[in-house]
Design a protein around this motif. Structure first.
Motif, PDB file in Angstrom:
ATOM      1  N   ARG A 183       0.722  -1.368   0.262  1.00 34.82           N
ATOM      2  CA  ARG A 183      -0.072  -0.012  -0.238  1.00 34.82           C
ATOM      3  C   ARG A 183       0.601   1.385   0.429  1.00 34.82           C
ATOM      4  O   ARG A 183       1.836   1.193   0.400  1.00 34.82           O
ATOM      5  CB  ARG A 183      -0.359   0.042   1.317  1.00 34.82           C
ATOM      6  CG  ARG A 183      -1.349  -1.157   1.019  1.00 34.82           C
ATOM      7  CD  ARG A 183      -2.991  -0.875   1.650  1.00 34.82           C
ATOM      8  NE  ARG A 183      -3.990  -0.096   1.460  1.00 34.82           N
ATOM      9  CZ  ARG A 183      -4.661  -0.585   0.318  1.00 34.82           C
ATOM     10  NH1 ARG A 183      -5.014  -1.508  -0.040  1.00 34.82           N
ATOM     11  NH2 ARG A 183      -5.645   0.578   0.114  1.00 34.82           N
ATOM     12  N   ARG A 192      -0.436  13.287   7.714  1.00 36.75           N
ATOM     13  CA  ARG A 192      -2.222  12.436   8.508  1.00 36.75           C
ATOM     14  C   ARG A 192      -1.965  11.416   7.652  1.00 36.75           C
ATOM     15  O   ARG A 192      -1.141  10.885   6.595  1.00 36.75           O
ATOM     16  CB  ARG A 192      -2.860  13.482   8.141  1.00 36.75           C
ATOM     17  CG  ARG A 192      -3.774  13.439   6.753  1.00 36.75           C
ATOM     18  CD  ARG A 192      -4.464  13.900   6.887  1.00 36.75           C
ATOM     19  NE  ARG A 192      -4.920  15.067   5.326  1.00 36.75           N
ATOM     20  CZ  ARG A 192      -4.832  14.464   3.834  1.00 36.75           C
ATOM     21  NH1 ARG A 192      -6.118  13.514   4.431  1.00 36.75           N
ATOM     22  NH2 ARG A 192      -5.816  14.907   2.713  1.00 36.75           N
ATOM     23  N   ARG A 193      -3.141  10.707   8.097  1.00 37.90           N
ATOM     24  CA  ARG A 193      -2.573   9.349   7.751  1.00 37.90           C
ATOM     25  C   ARG A 193      -3.919   9.032   6.059  1.00 37.90           C
ATOM     26  O   ARG A 193      -5.359   9.622   6.189  1.00 37.90           O
ATOM     27  CB  ARG A 193      -3.395   8.229   8.194  1.00 37.90           C
ATOM     28  CG  ARG A 193      -1.899   7.683   9.366  1.00 37.90           C
ATOM     29  CD  ARG A 193      -2.386   6.213  10.177  1.00 37.90           C
ATOM     30  NE  ARG A 193      -1.566   6.417  10.954  1.00 37.90           N
ATOM     31  CZ  ARG A 193      -0.957   4.903  10.935  1.00 37.90           C
ATOM     32  NH1 ARG A 193      -0.654   3.833  10.159  1.00 37.90           N
ATOM     33  NH2 ARG A 193       0.321   5.104  12.005  1.00 37.90           N
ATOM     34  N   SER A 194      -3.830   8.513   4.937  1.00 40.65           N
ATOM     35  CA  SER A 194      -5.035   8.452   3.902  1.00 40.65           C
ATOM     36  C   SER A 194      -5.850   7.578   4.296  1.00 40.65           C
ATOM     37  O   SER A 194      -5.988   6.715   5.576  1.00 40.65           O
ATOM     38  CB  SER A 194      -4.461   7.776   2.448  1.00 40.65           C
ATOM     39  OG  SER A 194      -3.825   6.571   3.552  1.00 40.65           O
ATOM     40  N   PRO A 195      -7.107   7.232   3.933  1.00 35.93           N
ATOM     41  CA  PRO A 195      -7.732   6.251   4.167  1.00 35.93           C
ATOM     42  C   PRO A 195      -7.533   5.409   4.534  1.00 35.93           C
ATOM     43  O   PRO A 195      -7.693   3.884   5.335  1.00 35.93           O
ATOM     44  CB  PRO A 195      -9.023   6.317   3.097  1.00 35.93           C
ATOM     45  CG  PRO A 195      -9.020   7.810   2.685  1.00 35.93           C
ATOM     46  CD  PRO A 195      -7.508   7.878   2.558  1.00 35.93           C
ATOM     47  N   SER A 196      -5.939   4.301   4.074  1.00 39.32           N
ATOM     48  CA  SER A 196      -6.096   3.785   3.615  1.00 39.32           C
ATOM     49  C   SER A 196      -4.624   2.777   4.721  1.00 39.32           C
ATOM     50  O   SER A 196      -4.143   1.964   5.161  1.00 39.32           O
ATOM     51  CB  SER A 196      -5.442   2.022   2.748  1.00 39.32           C
ATOM     52  OG  SER A 196      -4.282   3.135   2.412  1.00 39.32           O
ATOM     53  N   ASP A 239      -4.246   7.039  -2.762  1.00 36.44           N
ATOM     54  CA  ASP A 239      -3.622   6.153  -2.039  1.00 36.44           C
ATOM     55  C   ASP A 239      -4.605   4.933  -2.834  1.00 36.44           C
ATOM     56  O   ASP A 239      -5.323   4.132  -3.575  1.00 36.44           O
ATOM     57  CB  ASP A 239      -4.980   6.146  -1.381  1.00 36.44           C
ATOM     58  CG  ASP A 239      -4.929   5.575   0.137  1.00 36.44           C
ATOM     59  OD1 ASP A 239      -3.407   4.913   0.275  1.00 36.44           O
ATOM     60  OD2 ASP A 239      -6.283   5.047   1.267  1.00 36.44           O
ATOM     61  N   HIS A 284      -7.327   3.077  -4.383  1.00 34.81           N
ATOM     62  CA  HIS A 284      -9.215   2.869  -3.908  1.00 34.81           C
ATOM     63  C   HIS A 284      -9.221   4.623  -3.856  1.00 34.81           C
ATOM     64  O   HIS A 284     -10.557   4.994  -3.416  1.00 34.81           O
ATOM     65  CB  HIS A 284      -7.848   2.439  -2.195  1.00 34.81           C
ATOM     66  CG  HIS A 284      -7.395   1.119  -3.149  1.00 34.81           C
ATOM     67  ND1 HIS A 284      -8.132  -0.294  -3.549  1.00 34.81           N
ATOM     68  CD2 HIS A 284      -6.372   0.933  -2.922  1.00 34.81           C
ATOM     69  CE1 HIS A 284      -7.966  -0.554  -4.477  1.00 34.81           C
ATOM     70  NE2 HIS A 284      -6.583  -0.905  -3.808  1.00 34.81           N
ATOM     71  N   ASP A 285      -8.282   5.127  -3.347  1.00 35.69           N
ATOM     72  CA  ASP A 285      -9.400   7.329  -3.098  1.00 35.69           C
ATOM     73  C   ASP A 285      -8.146   8.075  -4.054  1.00 35.69           C
ATOM     74  O   ASP A 285      -7.160   7.856  -3.631  1.00 35.69           O
ATOM     75  CB  ASP A 285      -8.873   7.096  -1.265  1.00 35.69           C
ATOM     76  CG  ASP A 285     -10.707   7.785  -0.684  1.00 35.69           C
ATOM     77  OD1 ASP A 285     -11.400   8.658  -1.896  1.00 35.69           O
ATOM     78  OD2 ASP A 285     -10.521   7.220   0.533  1.00 35.69           O
TER      79      ASP A 285
END
Length: 177
Positions: free
Chosen positions: A65, A96-100, A113, A133-134
């Motif tokens: 990922r 910051r963190r991505s959705p995954s 992402d 994915h995003d």
């Protein structure tokens, strides 16, 4: 082929600047990358080309990922930091963190992402294909660009009647290969 001449001539092609990042042992790692591009709309795919000598690429490959942060015009120092080997690139860098869960840099122009779809050997680099994915875009409007061995930026064109947000659009989505 003379590598210096190769680099000099191909340096006439302007590229955007990105940071490709993942998590390794719950710590963010990433590297600056100029060779990033959209690959496919259906399915949504992107590609980037890490050097075989990259110390960070193995972490991206193991993770499966990654997130790509497209740098904005005011992120030259960020690009320089992430382009240096051996540096603690995320120390003092807002992210910051991505959705995954992959790292995204604050202030980036856009982000994508992905999961790693395929890897191909290509000379002294790899071609890494990611399934999107995003994704999203930030409030900025000017990218950080690399041209002829240095950074540069663009200015938005004047808005002709009917243009959206100061940018002209393609006549039809299929006009470009």
């Amino acid at each position: 082929m003379n590598p210096s001449l190769f680099r000099q001539v191909l340096g006439h092609f302007c590229t955007g600047v990105t940071v490709v990042a993942t998590m390794r042992d719950e710590r963010p790692v990433g590297f600056a990358c100029q060779s990033f591009a959209a690959l496919s709309l259906d399915p949504p795919l992107v590609l980037f080309c890490p050097a075989r000598s990259s110390g960070t690429w193995p972490a991206v490959e193991r993770s499966g990922r990654f997130a790509v942060s497209v740098l904005a015009h005011d992120q030259r120092e960020t690009s320089t930091l992430f382009g240096r080997g051996g540096a603690d690139r995320f120390s003092g860098t807002r992210w910051r963190r991505s959705p995954s869960g992959s790292p995204l840099l604050e202030g980036a122009l856009a982000w994508v992402d992905c999961s790693l779809e395929a890897v191909y050997e290509a000379g002294d680099h790899y071609i890494a294909v990611g399934r999107v994915h995003d994704l999203g875009a930030g409030p900025g409007e000017r990218p950080l660009l690399f041209y002829r061995g240095g950074y540069t930026v663009t200015e938005p064109p004047a808005s002709p009647a009917g243009a959206q947000e100061g940018f002209l659009t393609w006549a039809r989505p299929g006009d470009w290969c």
